[in-house]
Write a protein that holds these residues in place. Sequence first.
Motif, PDB file in Angstrom:
ATOM      1  N   MET A   1      24.499  46.628 -34.422  1.00  0.00           N
ATOM      2  CA  MET A   1      25.175  45.771 -35.387  1.00  0.00           C
ATOM      3  C   MET A   1      26.496  46.377 -35.832  1.00  0.00           C
ATOM      4  N   ARG A   2      26.537  47.697 -35.909  1.00  0.00           N
ATOM      5  CA  ARG A   2      27.774  48.358 -36.320  1.00  0.00           C
ATOM      6  C   ARG A   2      28.894  48.065 -35.328  1.00  0.00           C
ATOM      7  N   TRP A   3      28.604  48.198 -34.034  1.00  0.00           N
ATOM      8  CA  TRP A   3      29.638  47.966 -33.023  1.00  0.00           C
ATOM      9  C   TRP A   3      30.007  46.489 -32.925  1.00  0.00           C
ATOM     10  N   ALA A   4      29.018  45.610 -33.008  1.00  0.00           N
ATOM     11  CA  ALA A   4      29.306  44.168 -32.973  1.00  0.00           C
ATOM     12  C   ALA A   4      30.146  43.777 -34.181  1.00  0.00           C
ATOM     13  N   GLY A   5      29.800  44.289 -35.348  1.00  0.00           N
ATOM     14  CA  GLY A   5      30.555  43.990 -36.551  1.00  0.00           C
ATOM     15  C   GLY A   5      31.972  44.520 -36.486  1.00  0.00           C
ATOM     16  N   ALA A   6      32.130  45.744 -35.961  1.00  0.00           N
ATOM     17  CA  ALA A   6      33.463  46.334 -35.848  1.00  0.00           C
ATOM     18  C   ALA A   6      34.344  45.516 -34.904  1.00  0.00           C
ATOM     19  N   ALA A   7      33.771  45.064 -33.782  1.00  0.00           N
ATOM     20  CA  ALA A   7      34.532  44.262 -32.821  1.00  0.00           C
ATOM     21  C   ALA A   7      34.971  42.939 -33.456  1.00  0.00           C
ATOM     22  N   ALA A  17      29.241  35.165 -39.557  1.00  0.00           N
ATOM     23  CA  ALA A  17      29.511  36.382 -38.792  1.00  0.00           C
ATOM     24  C   ALA A  17      29.871  37.535 -39.727  1.00  0.00           C
ATOM     25  N   LEU A  18      30.720  37.269 -40.713  1.00  0.00           N
ATOM     26  CA  LEU A  18      31.113  38.312 -41.657  1.00  0.00           C
ATOM     27  C   LEU A  18      29.913  38.822 -42.455  1.00  0.00           C
ATOM     28  N   THR A  19      28.926  37.966 -42.649  1.00  0.00           N
ATOM     29  CA  THR A  19      27.738  38.349 -43.412  1.00  0.00           C
ATOM     30  C   THR A  19      26.714  39.063 -42.542  1.00  0.00           C
ATOM     31  N   VAL A  48      31.038  27.379 -48.132  1.00  0.00           N
ATOM     32  CA  VAL A  48      31.224  28.799 -47.833  1.00  0.00           C
ATOM     33  C   VAL A  48      30.518  29.666 -48.879  1.00  0.00           C
ATOM     34  N   CYS A  49      30.712  29.336 -50.154  1.00  0.00           N
ATOM     35  CA  CYS A  49      30.069  30.112 -51.226  1.00  0.00           C
ATOM     36  C   CYS A  49      28.558  30.027 -51.132  1.00  0.00           C
ATOM     37  N   LEU A  50      28.037  28.827 -50.880  1.00  0.00           N
ATOM     38  CA  LEU A  50      26.593  28.650 -50.781  1.00  0.00           C
ATOM     39  C   LEU A  50      26.024  29.360 -49.555  1.00  0.00           C
ATOM     40  N   THR A  51      26.788  29.395 -48.465  1.00  0.00           N
ATOM     41  CA  THR A  51      26.335  30.102 -47.263  1.00  0.00           C
ATOM     42  C   THR A  51      26.217  31.596 -47.528  1.00  0.00           C
ATOM     43  N   CYS A  52      27.215  32.158 -48.201  1.00  0.00           N
ATOM     44  CA  CYS A  52      27.170  33.583 -48.542  1.00  0.00           C
ATOM     45  C   CYS A  52      25.986  33.893 -49.449  1.00  0.00           C
ATOM     46  N   ALA A  73      32.419  45.079 -54.686  1.00  0.00           N
ATOM     47  CA  ALA A  73      33.442  45.795 -53.924  1.00  0.00           C
ATOM     48  C   ALA A  73      34.181  44.842 -52.986  1.00  0.00           C
ATOM     49  N   ILE A  74      35.481  45.087 -52.824  1.00  0.00           N
ATOM     50  CA  ILE A  74      36.284  44.274 -51.914  1.00  0.00           C
ATOM     51  C   ILE A  74      35.850  44.559 -50.486  1.00  0.00           C
ATOM     52  N   GLY A  75      35.457  43.518 -49.801  1.00  0.00           N
ATOM     53  CA  GLY A  75      35.012  43.663 -48.421  1.00  0.00           C
ATOM     54  C   GLY A  75      35.462  42.466 -47.607  1.00  0.00           C
ATOM     55  N   ALA A  76      35.052  42.434 -46.341  1.00  0.00           N
ATOM     56  CA  ALA A  76      35.476  41.367 -45.445  1.00  0.00           C
ATOM     57  C   ALA A  76      34.987  40.006 -45.934  1.00  0.00           C
TER      58      ALA A  76
END
Length: 199
Positions: A72-78, A117-119, A39-43, A18-21
């Motif tokens: 985590m939801r609020w931190a991620g949203a911010a 952070a995105l992960t 970047v790919c290896l980190t993900c 799915a398309i995500g952040a």
Amino acid sequence: MGAAAASGFALGLSLILAIGAQNAFVLRQGLRRAHVLPVCLTCAASDAVLIAAGVAGFGWIVGKAPWLVPAMRWAGAAFLFVYGALSFRAAATSGERLEAADRGAGTLGAALATCLALTWLNPHVYLDTVVLLGSVAAGWDGSRWAFGAGAVMASFVFFLSLGYGARALSPLFAKPAAWRVLEAVVGVTMWAIALGLVL
């Protein structure tokens, strides 16, 4: 063992398609040819750690710490809101700045920090990997680690394919206008996911 690994690969792939952040970020790094492999290896490595935790049976942590998911939801949203705002600002910049980004502007440290952070600030990744994959792996009994290995392999295959496959789209992004559109789409995606987390 083979059936368990194949099942883990299929489920793991379906959860990250799915398309995500995170995927939008990897795609953009691939288009810019900027720090693609790290970047790919980190993900993929992050997914591997979370999947291993789920297979090992640590999914109960989420249930034992009910405050963790909302925090985590609020931190991620911010974070996603700020990242989206930066994407909108990039979409409004001059063509020269976008072309500089296309040539790989930006440090490796900044790219990896954003990737992490995105992960790790995305609560859904814990539900998908630790809880969902962990619970399905438990059903494979003696083959649960083969199931987990298949899911880990799916992450590596997907992120490397996304990062390096993005180069095929490079001719489309030869013009600054295409980068502006991409940045705007990324911004909308980030804000939509942030809103989804809040709601």
